[in-house]
Structures are given as C-alpha cells and as structure tokens.
Design a protein around this motif. Structure first.
Motif, PDB file in Angstrom:
ATOM      1  N   MET A  22       0.824  -1.201   0.000  1.00  0.00           N
ATOM      2  CA  MET A  22       0.000   0.000   0.000  1.00  0.00           C
ATOM      3  C   MET A  22       0.866   1.262   0.000  1.00  0.00           C
ATOM      4  N   VAL A  23       1.915   1.260   0.806  1.00  0.00           N
ATOM      5  CA  VAL A  23       2.829   2.402   0.829  1.00  0.00           C
ATOM      6  C   VAL A  23       3.474   2.593  -0.543  1.00  0.00           C
ATOM      7  N   LEU A  24       3.915   1.496  -1.147  1.00  0.00           N
ATOM      8  CA  LEU A  24       4.508   1.570  -2.489  1.00  0.00           C
ATOM      9  C   LEU A  24       3.569   2.246  -3.475  1.00  0.00           C
ATOM     10  N   ILE A  25       2.317   1.824  -3.497  1.00  0.00           N
ATOM     11  CA  ILE A  25       1.366   2.357  -4.472  1.00  0.00           C
ATOM     12  C   ILE A  25       0.935   3.771  -4.124  1.00  0.00           C
ATOM     13  N   LEU A  26       0.893   4.100  -2.836  1.00  0.00           N
ATOM     14  CA  LEU A  26       0.543   5.472  -2.454  1.00  0.00           C
ATOM     15  C   LEU A  26       1.556   6.472  -3.010  1.00  0.00           C
ATOM     16  N   PHE A  27       2.811   6.086  -3.064  1.00  0.00           N
ATOM     17  CA  PHE A  27       3.797   6.940  -3.712  1.00  0.00           C
ATOM     18  C   PHE A  27       3.680   6.849  -5.235  1.00  0.00           C
ATOM     19  N   ILE A  60      11.313   5.575  -4.331  1.00  0.00           N
ATOM     20  CA  ILE A  60      11.128   5.938  -2.918  1.00  0.00           C
ATOM     21  C   ILE A  60      10.015   5.087  -2.306  1.00  0.00           C
ATOM     22  N   GLY A  61       8.947   4.872  -3.070  1.00  0.00           N
ATOM     23  CA  GLY A  61       7.858   4.041  -2.581  1.00  0.00           C
ATOM     24  C   GLY A  61       8.323   2.627  -2.268  1.00  0.00           C
ATOM     25  N   VAL A  62       9.155   2.064  -3.139  1.00  0.00           N
ATOM     26  CA  VAL A  62       9.695   0.730  -2.882  1.00  0.00           C
ATOM     27  C   VAL A  62      10.537   0.736  -1.609  1.00  0.00           C
ATOM     28  N   THR A  63      11.417   1.709  -1.473  1.00  0.00           N
ATOM     29  CA  THR A  63      12.271   1.776  -0.293  1.00  0.00           C
ATOM     30  C   THR A  63      11.446   1.858   0.982  1.00  0.00           C
ATOM     31  N   MET A  64      10.471   2.744   1.022  1.00  0.00           N
ATOM     32  CA  MET A  64       9.668   2.914   2.231  1.00  0.00           C
ATOM     33  C   MET A  64       8.791   1.690   2.499  1.00  0.00           C
ATOM     34  N   GLY A  65       8.260   1.088   1.430  1.00  0.00           N
ATOM     35  CA  GLY A  65       7.475  -0.123   1.614  1.00  0.00           C
ATOM     36  C   GLY A  65       8.301  -1.262   2.180  1.00  0.00           C
ATOM     37  N   VAL A  66       9.541  -1.376   1.735  1.00  0.00           N
ATOM     38  CA  VAL A  66      10.420  -2.416   2.261  1.00  0.00           C
ATOM     39  C   VAL A  66      10.727  -2.159   3.728  1.00  0.00           C
ATOM     40  N   TYR A  67      11.010  -0.926   4.091  1.00  0.00           N
ATOM     41  CA  TYR A  67      11.279  -0.633   5.495  1.00  0.00           C
ATOM     42  C   TYR A  67      10.075  -0.936   6.384  1.00  0.00           C
ATOM     43  N   VAL A  68       8.879  -0.742   5.868  1.00  0.00           N
ATOM     44  CA  VAL A  68       7.668  -1.047   6.637  1.00  0.00           C
ATOM     45  C   VAL A  68       7.532  -2.540   6.882  1.00  0.00           C
ATOM     46  N   ALA A  69       7.777  -3.353   5.860  1.00  0.00           N
ATOM     47  CA  ALA A  69       7.383  -4.766   5.909  1.00  0.00           C
ATOM     48  C   ALA A  69       8.518  -5.748   6.138  1.00  0.00           C
ATOM     49  N   ALA A  70       9.761  -5.324   6.022  1.00  0.00           N
ATOM     50  CA  ALA A  70      10.867  -6.282   5.944  1.00  0.00           C
ATOM     51  C   ALA A  70      10.989  -7.176   7.168  1.00  0.00           C
ATOM     52  N   ARG A  71      10.795  -6.638   8.351  1.00  0.00           N
ATOM     53  CA  ARG A  71      11.026  -7.448   9.553  1.00  0.00           C
ATOM     54  C   ARG A  71      10.029  -8.600   9.658  1.00  0.00           C
ATOM     55  N   LEU A  72       8.781  -8.360   9.279  1.00  0.00           N
ATOM     56  CA  LEU A  72       7.750  -9.380   9.440  1.00  0.00           C
ATOM     57  C   LEU A  72       7.684 -10.354   8.269  1.00  0.00           C
ATOM     58  N   SER A  73       7.782  -9.851   7.052  1.00  0.00           N
ATOM     59  CA  SER A  73       7.502 -10.701   5.890  1.00  0.00           C
ATOM     60  C   SER A  73       8.654 -10.830   4.903  1.00  0.00           C
ATOM     61  N   GLY A  74       9.691 -10.049   5.083  1.00  0.00           N
ATOM     62  CA  GLY A  74      10.744  -9.999   4.071  1.00  0.00           C
ATOM     63  C   GLY A  74      10.486  -8.969   2.996  1.00  0.00           C
ATOM     64  N   GLY A 182      25.529  -3.143   3.477  1.00  0.00           N
ATOM     65  CA  GLY A 182      25.567  -3.113   4.933  1.00  0.00           C
ATOM     66  C   GLY A 182      24.721  -1.992   5.495  1.00  0.00           C
ATOM     67  N   ALA A 183      24.721  -1.869   6.807  1.00  0.00           N
ATOM     68  CA  ALA A 183      24.069  -0.768   7.517  1.00  0.00           C
ATOM     69  C   ALA A 183      22.590  -0.620   7.160  1.00  0.00           C
ATOM     70  N   ASN A 184      21.919  -1.746   6.927  1.00  0.00           N
ATOM     71  CA  ASN A 184      20.476  -1.734   6.638  1.00  0.00           C
ATOM     72  C   ASN A 184      20.135  -0.933   5.386  1.00  0.00           C
ATOM     73  N   LEU A 185      21.013  -0.974   4.405  1.00  0.00           N
ATOM     74  CA  LEU A 185      20.811  -0.192   3.183  1.00  0.00           C
ATOM     75  C   LEU A 185      20.191  -1.010   2.053  1.00  0.00           C
ATOM     76  N   GLY A 186      19.829  -2.253   2.325  1.00  0.00           N
ATOM     77  CA  GLY A 186      19.263  -3.074   1.269  1.00  0.00           C
ATOM     78  C   GLY A 186      18.010  -2.479   0.659  1.00  0.00           C
ATOM     79  N   ALA A 187      17.144  -1.925   1.510  1.00  0.00           N
ATOM     80  CA  ALA A 187      15.907  -1.320   1.004  1.00  0.00           C
ATOM     81  C   ALA A 187      16.212  -0.117   0.117  1.00  0.00           C
ATOM     82  N   PHE A 188      17.196   0.679   0.511  1.00  0.00           N
ATOM     83  CA  PHE A 188      17.559   1.863  -0.269  1.00  0.00           C
ATOM     84  C   PHE A 188      18.115   1.463  -1.636  1.00  0.00           C
ATOM     85  N   ILE A 189      18.973   0.455  -1.657  1.00  0.00           N
ATOM     86  CA  ILE A 189      19.560   0.006  -2.917  1.00  0.00           C
ATOM     87  C   ILE A 189      18.482  -0.599  -3.818  1.00  0.00           C
TER      88      ILE A 189
END
Length: 282
Positions: A22-27, A60-74, A182-189
């Motif tokens: 949802m965050v991805l599409i909102l952006f 940006i939407g992909v990055t923020m969506g990943v940060y939202v969901a990564a811990r629970l679902s990957g 590293g440094a939790n940058l996977g979502a950004f990349i």
C-alpha cells in the motif's frame, strides 16, 4: 499452540505485505496522478513533474514499503518476487497465494485512496476517465502513445526482460554469500534499482514489473469509472500482460542469478569449535 502461532505468524506477514505494498502504491500512483492530471492543468502544461520524478517516486515508494514490511515478511511487495523466492530460495509455497493476495489487496486499497484524493484533478483533466489518465493506475503499451507501435506482445517482451533484471538484482542484493549492502541499506539500494529500471525500461510498457502493482490499481480504476481499464489503446485485452510477463521474467532472472552467479559463490562455513559466532555479542 505451534499451529496457532504459525497461523498468527502468517497473518502478521500478510498484514506487512498489505501495508508495505500500500505504501509503495501510495507513492507510485499518486506521483503519476500529480504529473498526468495535475500537470495537465498547469500553465504551461507539465508543471508538476516528468518521467524522472515518476521514476524517483516509485523508487522511494519501494524503499519505504520495504522498510515497513521487511522485519515481518521480508517485504516481497510483488508476486513475481514471491514466486521467484519460492522457486529458488526455499520460500514456502503454501505462503505464495496468501502473500500475492495481500499484495494485491494493498495495491487496490492504495489506488482507491489515490483515486479519491485526486478526484477533482482527474475529473477536470479527463472528464470521461479515458486512457488519457488510465496510466495513473495501470500500465499500457508505450504508455498509451499510439505514435510508438508497441502492442501487447512487444510489451510482454519488455515486462519479461525488465522483471528478470529486477529479480536478478534483488537476489544479488539479498544474497548473504555475495556482497550485500551493509548498515540496513538493502531497502535503499532496491529502491535505486527500481529508479534505474524506470529510467531505462519505462518506454515500451510503463515498467509495471509487478502483477499486484498493476492488477490492484487497474481493478480500482475500473470500479471507479475507467470502463476501458482492461484494454489498451488499440482495443486489445491487455491486463494479462503485466501479470504474466513479470511472473515469467522473475523466474528467468532468478534462474540466471542462481545458475550463473549463485552456484559459484563460496558456501557458508561453520565457526571453528570454541569460537563465538561473528554475529554474537559479548
């Protein structure tokens, strides 16, 4: 107790996929609405962004969506990612359909919010809710441009290649045996990957590269007045292209990484006896 925990765990994973997508599409859909509908009403037209701003907002939407969901679902946020991970990385097949459902539902709800928020701009720029603003929600061959003679099979080719590139890079970025960020940058990349694909592969089919991203908003647009949402500018049934193309492309990208790169990476070695694991504390 274990069965109940597993069931609740899947519910949490689906919730994360729903909100992350949802965050991805909102952006993503919102930036296209701003550029296509809002920009059509500025003087001169086009004053609220361009293709590059669309590419950056999707990333940006992909990055923020990943940060939202990564811990629970990957943070798959994409059925093509889910199917590819199930095929090549051991993701449980029993979770594929629930994940895809949650992703599509998240995209659908986000598109409804964008549709509601941009009601006035869409109605003013395109009173008939035609293909002129259909690209706010879903993709078309050549982005609806009849001057570029790309039809459904050309768009299918484009989606296969674009999604293969996406999954090749996602597997490389997330492979702990390779050189992951590293440094939790996977979502950004990963977000930068989507920006790059948008800038390089956006002409022929609008770089959907995600069945949920296209089908959820397409359904939302159809239910809110876009009666031609399932067809392209030539009248051909088109909605299947950004569903099937990314699924095929994801598998090809996964096979390419697994067969050409992943098989040659060194295997993880156990720690020598008496050594504290590198990730341990103390």
């Amino acid at each position: 107790m274990t069965e109940r925990f597993n069931r609740l765990g899947l519910v949490g994973e689906m919730a994360a996929e729903f909100v992350g997508t949802m965050v991805l599409i909102l952006f993503g859909c919102a930036v296209v609405a701003q550029v296509a509908a809002g920009g059509a009403l500025t003087t001169p037209p086009g004053g609220l962004g361009d293709h590059d701003s669309i590419s950056w907002a999707w990333g940006i939407g992909v990055t923020m969506g990943v940060y939202v969901a990564a811990r629970l679902s990957g943070a798959h946020l994409n059925p093509a990612v889910t199917v590819t991970l199930a095929t090549f990385k051991g993701f449980p097949w029993r979770k594929v359909a629930p994940y895809a459902l949650a992703q599509t539902a998240g995209a659908f709800v986000a598109a409804l919010l964008v549709r509601w928020n941009y009601t006035e701009a869409l109605a003013k720029a395109d009173p008939g809710h035609t293909l002129k603003t259909q690209t706010v929600f879903s993709t078309l061959p050549a982005n609806g441009n009849p001057n570029l003679p790309v039809h459904e099979w050309g768009a299918f080719r484009d989606q296969v290649i674009g999604t293969a590139l996406l999954l090749l890079l996602i597997l490389a970025i997330t492979d702990m045996l390779n050189t992951p960020p590293g440094a939790n940058l996977g979502a950004f990349i990963t977000g930068l990957v989507v920006v790059g694909i948008g800038m390089a592969w956006g002409t022929n089919a609008g770089y959907a590269i995600n069945p949920a991203r296209d089908f959820g908003p397409r359904l939302a647009s159809f239910l809110t007045g876009y009666r031609g949402a399932w067809r392209d500018q030539y009248g051909n049934l088109y909605f299947w292209v950004p569903i099937v193309g990314p699924l095929v492309g994801g598998l090809l990208g996964g096979a390419l990484y697994k067969g050409v790169v992943g098989r040659f990476l060194p295997a993880a070695e156990p720690e020598p006896p008496g050594r504290v694991p590198a990730s341990g504390k103390g």
